[in-house]
Design an enzyme around this catalytic site. Structure first.
Site, PDB file in Angstrom:
ATOM      1  N   LYS A 185      -5.303  -2.453   3.548  1.00 42.28           N
ATOM      2  CA  LYS A 185      -4.891  -2.858   4.900  1.00 42.28           C
ATOM      3  C   LYS A 185      -6.092  -3.029   5.807  1.00 42.28           C
ATOM      4  CE  LYS A 185      -0.089  -1.445   5.268  1.00 42.28           C
ATOM      5  NZ  LYS A 185       0.936  -0.715   6.006  1.00 42.28           N
ATOM      6  N   LYS A 231       8.235 -12.194  -5.795  1.00 41.57           N
ATOM      7  CA  LYS A 231       9.340 -11.454  -5.189  1.00 41.57           C
ATOM      8  C   LYS A 231       9.698 -12.038  -3.832  1.00 41.57           C
ATOM      9  CE  LYS A 231       9.399  -6.888  -4.759  1.00 41.57           C
ATOM     10  NZ  LYS A 231       9.231  -5.427  -4.936  1.00 41.57           N
ATOM     11  N   LYS A 266       9.098 -10.857   3.073  1.00 35.19           N
ATOM     12  CA  LYS A 266       8.879 -11.334   4.445  1.00 35.19           C
ATOM     13  C   LYS A 266       7.604 -12.154   4.541  1.00 35.19           C
ATOM     14  CE  LYS A 266       9.240  -6.894   5.853  1.00 35.19           C
ATOM     15  NZ  LYS A 266      10.062  -5.731   6.111  1.00 35.19           N
TER      16      LYS A 266
HETATM   17  P1  AMP Z   1       9.369  -3.742   1.794  1.00 42.05           P
HETATM   18  O1  AMP Z   1      10.079  -4.458   2.884  1.00 42.05           O
HETATM   19  O2  AMP Z   1       8.585  -4.649   0.911  1.00 42.05           O
HETATM   20  O3  AMP Z   1       8.599  -2.542   2.279  1.00 42.05           O
HETATM   21  O4  AMP Z   1      10.477  -3.133   0.831  1.00 42.05           O
HETATM   22  C1  AMP Z   1      11.451  -2.207   1.215  1.00 42.05           C
HETATM   23  C2  AMP Z   1      12.292  -1.887   0.011  1.00 42.05           C
HETATM   24  O5  AMP Z   1      12.968  -3.046  -0.490  1.00 42.05           O
HETATM   25  C3  AMP Z   1      11.497  -1.329  -1.178  1.00 42.05           C
HETATM   26  O6  AMP Z   1      12.249  -0.299  -1.788  1.00 42.05           O
HETATM   27  C4  AMP Z   1      11.378  -2.493  -2.124  1.00 42.05           C
HETATM   28  O7  AMP Z   1      11.315  -2.086  -3.473  1.00 42.05           O
HETATM   29  C5  AMP Z   1      12.662  -3.283  -1.871  1.00 42.05           C
HETATM   30  N1  AMP Z   1      12.399  -4.722  -2.056  1.00 42.05           N
HETATM   31  C6  AMP Z   1      11.600  -5.499  -1.278  1.00 42.05           C
HETATM   32  N2  AMP Z   1      11.611  -6.789  -1.713  1.00 42.05           N
HETATM   33  C7  AMP Z   1      12.432  -6.830  -2.801  1.00 42.05           C
HETATM   34  C8  AMP Z   1      12.860  -7.867  -3.688  1.00 42.05           C
HETATM   35  N3  AMP Z   1      12.470  -9.137  -3.541  1.00 42.05           N
HETATM   36  N4  AMP Z   1      13.698  -7.529  -4.701  1.00 42.05           N
HETATM   37  C9  AMP Z   1      14.124  -6.260  -4.856  1.00 42.05           C
HETATM   38  N5  AMP Z   1      13.771  -5.239  -4.062  1.00 42.05           N
HETATM   39  C10 AMP Z   1      12.935  -5.505  -3.034  1.00 42.05           C
END
Ligand code: AMP
Ligand code: TRP
Length: 328
Positions: free
Chosen positions: A111, A194, A197
């Site tokens: 970061k 994946k 955002k």
């Molecule tokens: P993040 O917003 O990336 O911090 O993710 C928050 C939660 O959502 C974490 O537990 C990730 O593993 C899950 N997550 C984020 N993106 C995906 C995705 N495309 N598919 C499945 N799980 C996701």
């Protein structure tokens, strides 16, 4: 019943990947464990310098957590800054972790490198101490974390053991557990990445708040694969497999069984779009209801903070006593 805690930062929109991959499991997990979920707004402050941004995201995320089915009477859903014990224990944790240990955190290295010329807050550096406080305050047994947070959990365990050794048994030593596998949702425009955002295009991402027409359109335009055969095979047919996996997550069938029902991409895309619209319809309705009734939302959060504080206050007091601070 195991005490399980997982926290989420209020940063931006929740998307279909978050829901199918994580939040849906939280909802199921609240009936199996003593579940605590914090919306960690103080963590989000490490990278924000505008007023109001974190508060807005916090309210929106809270509404979404209740909308997807987290029940404030079963699980404990709270905002981190509402439970002041987090900041108080956070400081104590900062004094139990070394500069060198914090400097070895790969998330900090990544970061801080990405922020380059931007303002680099000390909070970004000491972040793991606050995270340790989040976890230790609740005598947490298990923390479901993905790979990227493993190191932070290791340092939490190190800090807890060090404190217990120096000042006497105070904290439960938490365990990292693999989150229950949910669906892995890929970007609709780039099915080898994946859904996220930070993805390149909005067309590849389904936000939990997208309207039905937008959802149907995004699925219609989803990237599929070269040949025209409908088959579940992540390696050679990532686009079609992603659609099948999303449809499977909506219907409860397996992606393989669903593949057998289709011979063309068009109907698969249309059905997946429709299934996601139907999956999100009640969630969106509940979300908008809560957002229109701020008093109700605030009261749900107050209830969560009260429940959280009952546990957190006892742990903080124990730590203060063991440190030998003079009682107030
Ligand atoms: P993040 O917003 O990336 O911090 O993710 C928050 C939660 O959502 C974490 O537990 C990730 O593993 C899950 N997550 C984020 N993106 C995906 C995705 N495309 N598919 C499945 N799980 C996701
Ligand atoms: N650091 C986590 C993340 O960036 C969020 C977090 C803060 C957390 N405190 C926590 C996760 C406690 C689990 C337990 O995603």
């Amino acid at each position: 019943m195991a005490r399980v805690l997982s926290c989420i930062q209020p940063t931006g929109d929740v998307h279909l990947g978050n829901y199918l991959g994580a939040l849906r499991n939280w909802v199921a997990g609240q009936h199996e464990n003593d579940a605590f979920h914090g919306i960690v707004d103080l963590h989000a402050l490490t990278v924000i310098d505008q007023p109001g941004v974190v508060g807005k995201s916090t309210i929106e995320l809270a509404a979404m957590l209740f909308a997807v089915g987290l029940d404030p009477d079963i699980a404990t859903i709270f905002v981190q800054s509402h439970v002041t014990e987090h900041s108080q224990l956070g400081w104590i944790m900062e004094c139990q972790v070394s500069f060198g240990e914090l400097g070895r955190m790969t998330q900090f290295k990544d970061k801080s490198a990405k922020r380059e010329a931007d303002f680099l807050s000390a909070g970004l550096f000491t972040y793991p101490a606050l995270m340790a406080a989040d976890i230790l305050l609740y005598d947490t047994d298990e923390v479901p974390v993905g790979e990227d947070q493993r190191q932070h959990l290791e340092i939490t365990r190190d800090i807890a053991m060090r404190f217990n050794h120096r000042f006497g048994e105070t904290f439960v030593i938490p365990k990292a557990v693999m989150p229950k596998a949910g669906a892995r949702v890929m970007d609709l425009q780039d099915p080898t990445s994946k859904m996220s955002k930070t993805g390149d295009t909005d067309a590849g991402l389904i936000s939990m708040l997208d309207d039905p027409a937008a959802i149907v359109k995004k699925f219609k335009r989803a990237v599929t694969d070269g040949d025209s055969e409908v088959r579940f095979d992540r390696a050679t047919k990532p686009g079609v497999s992603n659609l099948l996996e999303i449809l499977a997550a909506c219907t409860g069938e397996t992606p393989e069984a669903l593949a057998a029902k289709y011979t063309q991409y068009g109907p698969l895309k249309a059905d997946t779009g429709e299934a996601v619209v139907e999956l999100l319809r009640p969630i969106q309705a509940r979300y908008h209801e809560l957002m229109a009734d701020r008093a109700e939302l605030q009261s749900l959060l107050r209830k969560g903070a009260q429940k959280a504080r009952v546990v957190a206050a006892v742990t903080l007091a124990r730590a203060q006593t063991h440190l030998g601070l003079v009682p107030a």
